[in-house]
Design an enzyme around this catalytic site. Sequence first.
Site, PDB file in Angstrom:
ATOM      1  N   ASP A 256      46.237-112.107   8.211  1.00 51.75           N
ATOM      2  CA  ASP A 256      47.285-111.112   8.018  1.00 51.75           C
ATOM      3  C   ASP A 256      47.714-110.511   9.350  1.00 51.75           C
ATOM      4  OD1 ASP A 256      48.726-109.211   6.072  1.00 51.75           O
ATOM      5  OD2 ASP A 256      47.647-107.819   7.374  1.00 51.75           O
TER       6      ASP A 256
ATOM      7  N   GLU B 228      49.926-115.320   9.571  1.00 51.21           N
ATOM      8  CA  GLU B 228      51.161-114.586   9.285  1.00 51.21           C
ATOM      9  C   GLU B 228      51.730-114.145  10.629  1.00 51.21           C
ATOM     10  OE1 GLU B 228      52.801-110.832   6.629  1.00 51.21           O
ATOM     11  OE2 GLU B 228      50.894-110.655   7.691  1.00 51.21           O
TER      12      GLU B 228
END
Length: 533
Positions: free
Chosen positions: A211, A261
Amino acid sequence: MAQSRPDAAPWWRSAVIYQVYVRSFADGDGDGTGDLAGVRARLPYLAELGVDALWFTPWYVSPLKDGGYDVADYRAIDPAFGTLAEAEKLIAEAGELGIRTIVDIVPNHVSDQHPWFRAAREAGPGSPERALFHFRPGRGPDGALPPNDWPSEFVGSTDPVWTRLPDGEWYLHLFTPEQPDLNWAHPAVRQEHEDILRFWFERGVAGVRIDSAALLAKDPELPDLASAPDPHPYVDRDELHDIYRSWRAVADAYDGVFVGEVWLPDAERFARYLRPDELHTAFNFSFLSCPWDAERLRTSIDTTLAEHAPVGAPATWVLCNHDVTRTVTRYGRADTGFDFATKAFGTPTDLALGTRRARAAALLSLALPGSVYLYQGEELGLPEADIPLDRIQDPMHARSGGTDPGRDGCRVPLPWGAEEPYAGFGAQAEPWLPQPEGWAAYAADRQADDPGSMLTLYRRAIALRPEFGDGPLTWLPSSDGVLAFARASGALCVVNLSDTPADLPAHTELLLFSAPLDADGRLPQDTAVWLRA
């Protein structure tokens, strides 16, 4: 799980990966919250869908101030979802069906309930515990002003990214105050995350999604953004690559895979994360946010493939996820792109048009070279749901002053059984987010036997996807508004985004279409077809 041949391409280069947002997938114990028992019960459904892997958004112990992306303990499952032993069973049972597991790691920050931050808060200024985070004195009289001018990572939020404690020091949080940023210049932070990776790889996971992968490293001076010279003080800093090289060494010991990401506009900077000794793959957000326009989609595809070519990494193709407006809704609006800054209540939507385009987009994305990510419910054609204001839980809504609808509309619990309570999500308690009226019409059991349903289309497309998979793409001559390309296997994909029917290229077999051809055998508007040359 069947083992790949030594000469076969790695599985992740052409995988279809299904994103599971556990809280909204299936409720196994009837308390209104999705859980691992629900996922385990639905593994046969996922096997029949044909996916290669499941990516689970964070399932760890969390106060859920930001949908689980505020992690309090990486080595334990949140009790609302189940137990670590149940997660291990899920990983093993999925593996027996040929489905791998990918977990989500959130390295930029932890929950303010994480033991490290609780200790830092108690230890006081100048303590070793606070060195694990970014604590600073304030500016101005009596230190009453934040240490710098950095903006929140929540688009539209005007809230500061600094919170002051009663002892006078401020701590940094690029997201909510409940998500303090870690200090990645501290060796203990690096060691802890490498240990977390090993913990999950040893439990059988095949990969890790990272993330906010470009935000970890900060300029140690924490300068104002307005006056900071290049490089950026906290986005895409060069120090990150040493971190990911260390991570890659851990993953390689377990034959593990990373997907990052990484939101970056610079193609060359983006590609650095995909060098052979760093991340295996990274999400392709230009395709996700691209409007339904042939020229712009082709540019996005070409740019994506060009970004990945120098480092030999496969592209990833994503139409939606747990953060963005669902595909059928987005494609049914005047603005068919996606931008967090433009989300608003009451946007007019033509769901019939959006669904037609989403069906075509499904065949387009599944025909492209690389891996494809599906977000749960995408295969059911779920629209974005309107959540009553008093039921919205996403902090994006509150932190925008109530102007942003938030992300809960794409997180509504799935409909499994048309005639069951709460559309089959769970039999007893009301789901944690309300399901809209008519949600049962999208139920998986109703679509399973319908040859024209979105679920049937996805099942057929995934079964035929080996005709495409990884490898080169060649554009074919086509009229304006039409995308047509061939793959090395001889399979063709044609998508008509123009306002008139399009002729098909020469072919020997029609493999699949998103909507029937017209009476003259031409491809209607907003329709895609797979052919064999």
